[in-house]
Write an enzyme that holds these catalytic residues in place. Sequence first.
Site, short mmCIF file in Angstrom:
data_model
loop_
_atom_site.label_atom_id
_atom_site.label_comp_id
_atom_site.label_asym_id
_atom_site.label_seq_id
_atom_site.Cartn_x
_atom_site.Cartn_y
_atom_site.Cartn_z
N ASP A 94 -10.84 -62.54 -5.47
CA ASP A 94 -11.98 -62.40 -4.55
C ASP A 94 -12.88 -61.27 -5.01
O ASP A 94 -13.35 -60.48 -4.19
CB ASP A 94 -11.46 -62.17 -3.12
CG ASP A 94 -12.54 -62.41 -2.07
OD1 ASP A 94 -13.59 -63.01 -2.40
OD2 ASP A 94 -12.34 -61.98 -0.93
N ARG A 103 -19.04 -57.06 -2.41
CA ARG A 103 -18.56 -56.59 -1.09
C ARG A 103 -17.16 -55.99 -1.19
O ARG A 103 -16.75 -55.25 -0.30
CB ARG A 103 -18.57 -57.75 -0.08
CG ARG A 103 -17.63 -58.89 -0.45
CD ARG A 103 -17.62 -60.05 0.55
NE ARG A 103 -16.84 -61.15 -0.02
CZ ARG A 103 -17.31 -62.07 -0.85
NH1 ARG A 103 -18.60 -62.06 -1.17
NH2 ARG A 103 -16.53 -63.01 -1.37
N ASN A 104 -16.42 -56.29 -2.26
CA ASN A 104 -15.06 -55.76 -2.45
C ASN A 104 -15.00 -54.63 -3.48
O ASN A 104 -13.93 -54.32 -3.99
CB ASN A 104 -14.10 -56.89 -2.82
CG ASN A 104 -13.82 -57.79 -1.63
OD1 ASN A 104 -13.82 -57.32 -0.49
ND2 ASN A 104 -13.61 -59.07 -1.88
N ASP A 142 -8.91 -54.18 -2.43
CA ASP A 142 -8.26 -55.42 -1.98
C ASP A 142 -7.67 -56.26 -3.11
O ASP A 142 -7.52 -57.47 -2.97
CB ASP A 142 -9.23 -56.27 -1.16
CG ASP A 142 -9.51 -55.66 0.20
OD1 ASP A 142 -8.73 -54.78 0.63
OD2 ASP A 142 -10.49 -56.06 0.85
#
Length: 311
Positions: free
Chosen positions: A171, A175-176, A189
Amino acid sequence: SDGQESFSEYELQLDTRWEFPRDRLVLGQSLGHGAFGQVFKATAYGIRSSETSSVVAVKMLKPGFTDQEMIDLVSEMEVMKVIGTHMNIINLLGCCTQNGPLQVIVEYAPGGNLRDHLRRCRLEPEYLEPLEARDGAPRGSRCSLENLVSYVFQVARGMEYLASRKCVHRDLAARNVLLANDGICKIADFGLARDLLDSGYYHKTTNGRLPVKWMAPEALFDQIYSSMSDVWSFGVLVWEVMSFGGTPYSCLAHAENLFDFLKAGKRLEKPVECPDEIYGLMLACWNESSHARPSFSHLVERLYALLLDMC
Ligand code: ADE
């Protein structure tokens, strides 16, 4: 049940290498919550031997968590222990596993996520101004082309490390990626156990975006994830950075249209003012054939050479 049982039902193995005394961790404001849990800002007294107190981030389960969510948070913590430390990832600092709720203590990144940071650069002109001179030396503007390439280079470094530790992110997106002090990018994450298509990934995020837009075709259509599918996602992240936090495939609101678009061999367009060399790297990351994509090590080399040319 009186609610206390919700944690005392679980007995976690004590790991003295990482256990941190609960009474030396003071929780502060919420930093957000996702499908997987909640994160709080906190102060940890004496977690780094050189400092009396450190600002940290603490991951916890939400009230009413399921057995599977507990298993997933424990597994995320164990993955972080095994992966080890790198400057461009959010590192594990410790954990509280005994006599209370599981608390996973990680590095705090004061700048928030890279996507929101880049969008602020669009809106707030002061982000584009050079930062004040410090120690007499002028510092570059925060969203200059050098800065954008530096962000992308650092993410490639972090991913090169994760890939070398056999960690597949699944992912990777702006945004991560979180921003620590001095423009340091840290991938977050990476230890999450994910079943992306089962966890609502065809649906929109809180920002109205479809997370499938970061997925390589083989991940999307055949659930085949690897560092090579992470490289595809990295290409989309480079596109986000070079467009100051733009939304990829913004004209495609439904997953089905994205499938047809990719199957027809179409790709995201070059963001305005993006150097051709960087767009060339994105296109290489989006090779239909996963084995033909560049490795993270190759991307690190190319981006480093580009950065040197700019300075
Ligand atoms: N939000 C989620 N995790 C975070 C972290 N480690 N630092 C800052 N904000 C966060």
